[in-house]
Every structure is written in C-alpha cells, then in structure tokens.
Design an enzyme around this catalytic site. Structure first.
Site, PDB file in Angstrom:
ATOM      1  N   ARG A 164       0.902  -1.160   0.000  1.00 55.57           N
ATOM      2  CA  ARG A 164       0.000   0.000   0.000  1.00 55.57           C
ATOM      3  C   ARG A 164       0.939   1.208   0.000  1.00 55.57           C
ATOM      4  O   ARG A 164       1.654   1.409   0.972  1.00 55.57           O
ATOM      5  CB  ARG A 164      -0.874  -0.003   1.257  1.00 55.57           C
ATOM      6  CG  ARG A 164      -1.765  -1.232   1.364  1.00 55.57           C
ATOM      7  CD  ARG A 164      -2.767  -1.074   2.485  1.00 55.57           C
ATOM      8  NE  ARG A 164      -3.374  -2.332   2.859  1.00 55.57           N
ATOM      9  CZ  ARG A 164      -4.370  -2.926   2.189  1.00 55.57           C
ATOM     10  NH1 ARG A 164      -4.842  -2.370   1.110  1.00 55.57           N
ATOM     11  NH2 ARG A 164      -4.871  -4.071   2.612  1.00 55.57           N
ATOM     12  N   GLY A 224      -7.469  -3.388  -5.491  1.00 57.83           N
ATOM     13  CA  GLY A 224      -8.774  -3.075  -4.909  1.00 57.83           C
ATOM     14  C   GLY A 224      -9.199  -1.640  -5.200  1.00 57.83           C
ATOM     15  O   GLY A 224      -8.744  -1.025  -6.179  1.00 57.83           O
ATOM     16  N   ASP A 236     -12.432  -8.132  -0.109  1.00 61.26           N
ATOM     17  CA  ASP A 236     -13.595  -7.402   0.400  1.00 61.26           C
ATOM     18  C   ASP A 236     -14.786  -7.417  -0.571  1.00 61.26           C
ATOM     19  O   ASP A 236     -15.915  -7.170  -0.162  1.00 61.26           O
ATOM     20  CB  ASP A 236     -13.224  -5.938   0.706  1.00 61.26           C
ATOM     21  CG  ASP A 236     -12.063  -5.838   1.678  1.00 61.26           C
ATOM     22  OD1 ASP A 236     -11.888  -6.769   2.480  1.00 61.26           O
ATOM     23  OD2 ASP A 236     -11.323  -4.838   1.623  1.00 61.26           O
ATOM     24  N   ARG A 280     -20.060 -22.729  24.870  1.00 60.81           N
ATOM     25  CA  ARG A 280     -19.693 -21.306  24.805  1.00 60.81           C
ATOM     26  C   ARG A 280     -20.316 -20.617  23.595  1.00 60.81           C
ATOM     27  O   ARG A 280     -20.430 -21.210  22.517  1.00 60.81           O
ATOM     28  CB  ARG A 280     -18.166 -21.182  24.708  1.00 60.81           C
ATOM     29  CG  ARG A 280     -17.504 -21.442  26.035  1.00 60.81           C
ATOM     30  CD  ARG A 280     -16.002 -21.525  25.923  1.00 60.81           C
ATOM     31  NE  ARG A 280     -15.412 -21.474  27.255  1.00 60.81           N
ATOM     32  CZ  ARG A 280     -14.213 -21.948  27.551  1.00 60.81           C
ATOM     33  NH1 ARG A 280     -13.453 -22.503  26.632  1.00 60.81           N
ATOM     34  NH2 ARG A 280     -13.757 -21.861  28.779  1.00 60.81           N
ATOM     35  N   TYR A 294      -5.831 -12.629   9.056  1.00 66.58           N
ATOM     36  CA  TYR A 294      -5.136 -12.784   7.776  1.00 66.58           C
ATOM     37  C   TYR A 294      -5.212 -14.188   7.187  1.00 66.58           C
ATOM     38  O   TYR A 294      -4.855 -14.364   6.030  1.00 66.58           O
ATOM     39  CB  TYR A 294      -3.665 -12.372   7.913  1.00 66.58           C
ATOM     40  CG  TYR A 294      -3.524 -10.880   8.135  1.00 66.58           C
ATOM     41  CD1 TYR A 294      -3.645  -9.996   7.073  1.00 66.58           C
ATOM     42  CD2 TYR A 294      -3.312 -10.362   9.404  1.00 66.58           C
ATOM     43  CE1 TYR A 294      -3.557  -8.632   7.264  1.00 66.58           C
ATOM     44  CE2 TYR A 294      -3.222  -8.994   9.606  1.00 66.58           C
ATOM     45  CZ  TYR A 294      -3.342  -8.135   8.542  1.00 66.58           C
ATOM     46  OH  TYR A 294      -3.260  -6.783   8.723  1.00 66.58           O
TER      47      TYR A 294
HETATM   48  O1  F6P Z   1      -8.698  -4.853   1.749  1.00 68.53           O
HETATM   49  C1  F6P Z   1      -8.340  -6.137   2.158  1.00 68.53           C
HETATM   50  C2  F6P Z   1      -8.139  -6.196   3.635  1.00 68.53           C
HETATM   51  O2  F6P Z   1      -7.740  -7.502   3.986  1.00 68.53           O
HETATM   52  C3  F6P Z   1      -9.326  -5.764   4.482  1.00 68.53           C
HETATM   53  O3  F6P Z   1     -10.294  -6.753   4.597  1.00 68.53           O
HETATM   54  C4  F6P Z   1      -8.654  -5.405   5.769  1.00 68.53           C
HETATM   55  O4  F6P Z   1      -9.415  -4.466   6.496  1.00 68.53           O
HETATM   56  C5  F6P Z   1      -7.364  -4.796   5.302  1.00 68.53           C
HETATM   57  O5  F6P Z   1      -7.117  -5.307   4.014  1.00 68.53           O
HETATM   58  C6  F6P Z   1      -6.157  -5.069   6.137  1.00 68.53           C
HETATM   59  O6  F6P Z   1      -5.142  -4.283   5.643  1.00 68.53           O
HETATM   60  P1  F6P Z   1      -3.595  -4.566   5.851  1.00 68.53           P
HETATM   61  O7  F6P Z   1      -3.206  -5.708   4.992  1.00 68.53           O
HETATM   62  O8  F6P Z   1      -2.939  -3.304   5.390  1.00 68.53           O
HETATM   63  O9  F6P Z   1      -3.413  -4.852   7.303  1.00 68.53           O
END
Ligand code: F6P
Length: 293
Positions: free
Chosen positions: A69, A99, A124, A159, A244
């Site tokens: 990013r 994205g 997403d 639970r 993740y």
């Molecule tokens: O846009 C994909 C995504 O996995 C989202 O679902 C999540 O909020 C975000 O990226 C997490 O971002 P990063 O990989 O920068 O932690």
C-alpha cells in the site's frame, strides 16, 4: 508492446493464477513485472520470473511479485516518479490487479497519459463496478474453515463465540460466512446491539454454542462480548478474530476459474489493441465484461 504488470493493495488468493494467465496469453509482448505494486514502480523494482516460476504459484494465496500500500504514490512527488519510471521503461500498457484504492490510482495514471487495464482483486468484494473480485471466494472459505474448527471447542464448553471477519467496510464476507456457518446473528454496520441480544437469547433456547459473525470496523469485538456478558445471565462468551488467514492458503476451485476468466478477457482485449478498460464480472449475464476507464 511493453506491458507492465503489478499487484497492488491487499493480496488475495487467485492473484497468482491471474498473473500466470496474463503472462502466458500475452507472451508475444515484452512483459515487465514490477514487484511491490505502485511503490515498486516508484522504486523501479523490476523482477524476472519465468513462466514456469509463475506456474508453480498458480494455486497459492499471496502474490509472487509482492504487493504494497503505497503512501508515497499519494504524494505529488511519488506520483510523478511513478509516471516518469513508466515512461522511462517505455511502458505501453500497465495492468493493475488491485482493490478500491488501486482502481482510483489506475484512473489517475490514465489521466497522466499511461494506458492501463484494471483487474479487480480484493477479498472485500467492494468494487462496485464488478459483481465479483478475485480473492473473495477463498477468503470466505478460509473463514468458514477457521470458524468450524474453533467452534468444535466452543461446543464442548457450551460457549457462545463472536467471530470477527475482514471486509473493510463491506458486509459481503460477513454475510456469506454467516449463512454458511448457521450463525444466529451477523453484526454489520447497520446492526443494533439490542437485535443481537434478542437473537442470542432466542438461539440459546435450542443451541448451547451460538455463533455470531461480526463485520470488522463496525463495533469493537470486546465491547460486544462484554455487552452479552452484562445482559445474559451465566453466558460463557468468547471472541476470535479470523484475520489474515482469510488472505492466505490456497485458492478455491471457484477462485481459480474466476481469476482465469478475468485474465483471459483482459489479455484477449489487449491482444486486439484495446486499452484503458477494466474487466468486471456481471452476475446477471453470468459472464465477464469490460468497462471503459
Ligand atoms: O482490503 C483487504 C483487507 O484484507 C481488508 O479486509 C482489511 O481491512 C485490510 O485489508 C487489512 O489491511 P492490511 O493488509 O494493510 O493490514
């Protein structure tokens, strides 16, 4: 033609299959792979992989040429560096797999005079121009797998568990996962705590281990757990963030088919001389379509 390819923003399974398909169907051109997405173009990070290297990765999650990013791209200096490197490398078309942020970046790069092609890839599923984005099917499948595994333990202890799933500001992952795991409530942006309470109380009449799905970025998971503990006598509530694992692992069969479809249409149109378009999936046509950018 000189064709550059990058993966940008959050990775998702299927990106490697998309890359391999693009590479093989565009092989008459000179393909240049930049690693680390837009940041890699700014840093001029060109990597060399053979078609066989890419073939090995087809089913794996992640992206062999790596993503990023790039906050530098958002600055005038970074953006200009990106454009000047694309020009220096004589890039005729830049293919961006990414994205929402990458979609906006693609339009900006086109305005600066570099032809682009955009392929929607994000777990997403929130790019409104396409009914499907590469990565979604695998993210949903991985979340279901995680929840089903954890919930066997929840059942052994009677639970109630809240599972937070990714999706940024889009409820698609949460809704799909919720249906698949028979959750008693799916907490999304529009949900109210009182509605959740009612649903859990009702579920507890017949199920000693209710499942709640929570869309990330809506309400704090610990706050929600505390709310249930404060309002339901003797409830044993737990929480788990799926995280993740949704982006990792191996692509589902559907993912591979979709990634192949996106890349096939993109390369067919590029080979016909088209540029400045995105490939999208249209549910009503049950097919891939292209849209002008
Ligand atoms: O846009 C994909 C995504 O996995 C989202 O679902 C999540 O909020 C975000 O990226 C997490 O971002 P990063 O990989 O920068 O932690």
């Amino acid at each position: 033609m000189n064709i550059a390819i990058i993966g940008s923003g959050g990775d998702g399974a299927g990106m490697n299959e998309c890359l391999y398909t693009l590479y093989s169907k565009l092989k008459k051109h000179n393909i240049m792979l930049f690693c680390h997405g837009l940041q890699g173009i700014i840093n001029n990070e060109i990597v060399n992989y053979s078609i066989n290297d890419l073939k090995q990765e087809r089913t794996k999650g992640g992206i062999i040429i790596k993503s990023s990013r790039s906050s530098e791209f958002m600055t005038d200096k970074g953006f200009n560096k990106c454009i000047s490197n694309l020009k220096k490398n004589k890039i005729d078309i830049l293919i961006i797999m990414g994205g929402n942020g990458s979609y906006q970046a693609t339009k900006k790069i086109i305005q600066a005079g570099i032809p682009c092609v955009f392929i929607p890839t994000t777990i997403d599923n929130d790019i409104k121009q396409s009914d499907y984005c590469i990565g979604f099917s695998t993210a949903v499948t991985n979340a279901i797998d995680f929840i089903q595994k954890v919930n066997t333990s929840m059942q052994a202890f009677d639970r109630t568990c809240i599972y937070e799933v990714m999706g940024r500001h889009c409820p698609d992952i949460a809704n799909s996962v919720s249906k698949a795991v028979n959750a008693c409530f799916c907490f999304v942006g529009t949900s109210k705590k009182t509605e959740l309470l009612k649903a859990v109380k009702n579920e507890l009449k017949t199920n000693t281990a209710p499942i709640i799905i929570l869309q990330e970025n809506t309400i704090n998971i610990d706050e929600l757990k505390q709310y249930l503990q404060n309002n339901i006598k003797n409830i044993d509530a737990k929480s788990a963030v799926v995280g993740y694992v949704q982006r990792g692992g191996f692509a589902t069969k559907k993912e591979l088919k979709m990634a192949n479809g996106f890349a096939t249409l993109a390369s067919t149109l590029i080979n016909k001389g088209e540029k400045n378009f995105m490939v999208a999936y249209d549910n009503s046509l049950n097919n891939f379509v292209s849209k002008n950018l």
